[in-house]
Write a protein that holds these residues in place. Sequence first.
Motif, short mmCIF file in Angstrom:
data_model
loop_
_atom_site.label_atom_id
_atom_site.label_comp_id
_atom_site.label_asym_id
_atom_site.label_seq_id
_atom_site.Cartn_x
_atom_site.Cartn_y
_atom_site.Cartn_z
N SER A 280 47.88 22.24 55.14
CA SER A 280 46.69 21.73 55.83
C SER A 280 46.29 22.60 57.01
O SER A 280 45.48 22.18 57.84
N GLY A 281 46.86 23.82 57.08
CA GLY A 281 46.59 24.70 58.21
C GLY A 281 45.12 25.04 58.37
O GLY A 281 44.59 25.03 59.49
N GLN A 282 44.45 25.35 57.26
CA GLN A 282 43.02 25.68 57.33
C GLN A 282 42.20 24.50 57.84
O GLN A 282 41.27 24.66 58.61
N ALA A 283 42.60 23.30 57.38
CA ALA A 283 41.90 22.11 57.84
C ALA A 283 42.14 21.88 59.33
O ALA A 283 41.23 21.44 60.05
N PHE A 284 43.33 22.21 59.80
CA PHE A 284 43.64 22.05 61.23
C PHE A 284 42.76 22.97 62.07
O PHE A 284 42.16 22.54 63.05
N ILE A 285 42.68 24.23 61.66
CA ILE A 285 41.83 25.19 62.38
C ILE A 285 40.38 24.76 62.31
O ILE A 285 39.63 24.83 63.29
N GLY A 286 39.97 24.27 61.15
CA GLY A 286 38.60 23.79 61.00
C GLY A 286 38.30 22.60 61.91
O GLY A 286 37.20 22.48 62.45
N GLN A 287 39.29 21.73 62.10
CA GLN A 287 39.09 20.58 62.97
C GLN A 287 38.96 21.00 64.42
O GLN A 287 38.16 20.43 65.17
N VAL A 288 39.74 22.01 64.83
CA VAL A 288 39.59 22.55 66.18
C VAL A 288 38.18 23.11 66.37
O VAL A 288 37.55 22.89 67.42
N ALA A 289 37.69 23.83 65.35
CA ALA A 289 36.32 24.36 65.43
C ALA A 289 35.30 23.24 65.57
O ALA A 289 34.37 23.31 66.39
N ASP A 290 35.47 22.17 64.79
CA ASP A 290 34.55 21.03 64.87
C ASP A 290 34.63 20.36 66.24
O ASP A 290 33.61 19.92 66.79
N ASP A 291 35.84 20.26 66.78
CA ASP A 291 36.01 19.66 68.11
C ASP A 291 35.25 20.46 69.17
O ASP A 291 34.63 19.88 70.07
N CYS A 292 35.33 21.78 69.08
CA CYS A 292 34.63 22.63 70.06
C CYS A 292 33.13 22.43 69.98
O CYS A 292 32.44 22.36 71.01
#
Length: 321
Positions: A280-292
């Motif tokens: 789920s690493g890609q999803a984690f990075i994607g969630q950080v991007a969405d949070d920003c």
Amino acid sequence: MMLSRVADSFYWIGRYTERAEHACRVLQITLTAGLEAGTEEAELTTDRAMRALGAAPMAARMDALEEARLLTFGGAGELSSIHSAVFAARENARQVRDQITTEMWDRLNRLYFRVRETASKPDFANLAAGFFEEAINDLHAFKGIVSGTLSHGEGFHFLAMGRTIERAQLIVRLLDLHFGERQAAIGDFGWVQLLRMCCGLEPYLRVKTANFQRDQIADFLVLDPYFPRSLRFCANEIAQHMEAVGVLAEARARETCRRLSGRLAARLNFAVLEDVTGKSGQAFIGQVADDCIAISDAVHAAFISYSLADRLPGTQFPGVM
């Protein structure tokens, strides 16, 4: 209280100067990649770097030097070049000239004229290395001048928050391209270049030694609590600056900003390496991007494009007038 237009200008000075510095560094590293590695590795490094700056994939692109020139000075319809970022930062500084220090204005003005002068010269191939080095030095100096001469009040926190949100989004983009589908093609050279693009090679070597493995790179650039360009460090900085300016917002908007910035900080403070490097690493990075993105939108809504009704006399909190 700070005017919304002043807060907006400070915020975007931070974002645009960070964007310009990042692009200068990435292009500087890209143009020297061919001198340090074989053709294939250099091409892959160039492809990831150019895509991180918004260029098309390798098959659809032009010569790397010409691409770098367009990303530096722009062309017809180009709105994301270094030149446009520096111009926008200077324009925002001009709008709040009475709120910033003379040293800040002089350094940013000097950089603007350096970029404009270089853009008018025909021999970019011979000027590129020196130009990027001098521009990066100017932008580093600007950050030091901001810290050392600008009162650490509302304007300072808006500028620093904009810079840190921009930094987090830029790092996320690099990580997404390096930890994605083409990760198998990345060797030691590619990881070293990524660390250089993040100003992290020497700090990484001090913590991890010369062990250029994907998991170790991820641990450092995402979860390290002390490296100023790790996502975790950026998230905590964003939360701190948000707390400092939150009192200027209407109560509901203030709570939204604090909740979003706090959630991002918690996500990274309590994450484990498996969250970043696992399935789920890609999803984690994607969630950080969405949070920003959500934080940036919340800042705009709370401090810049708020409803006038929220700021009328007689409300419980006067807000930004």
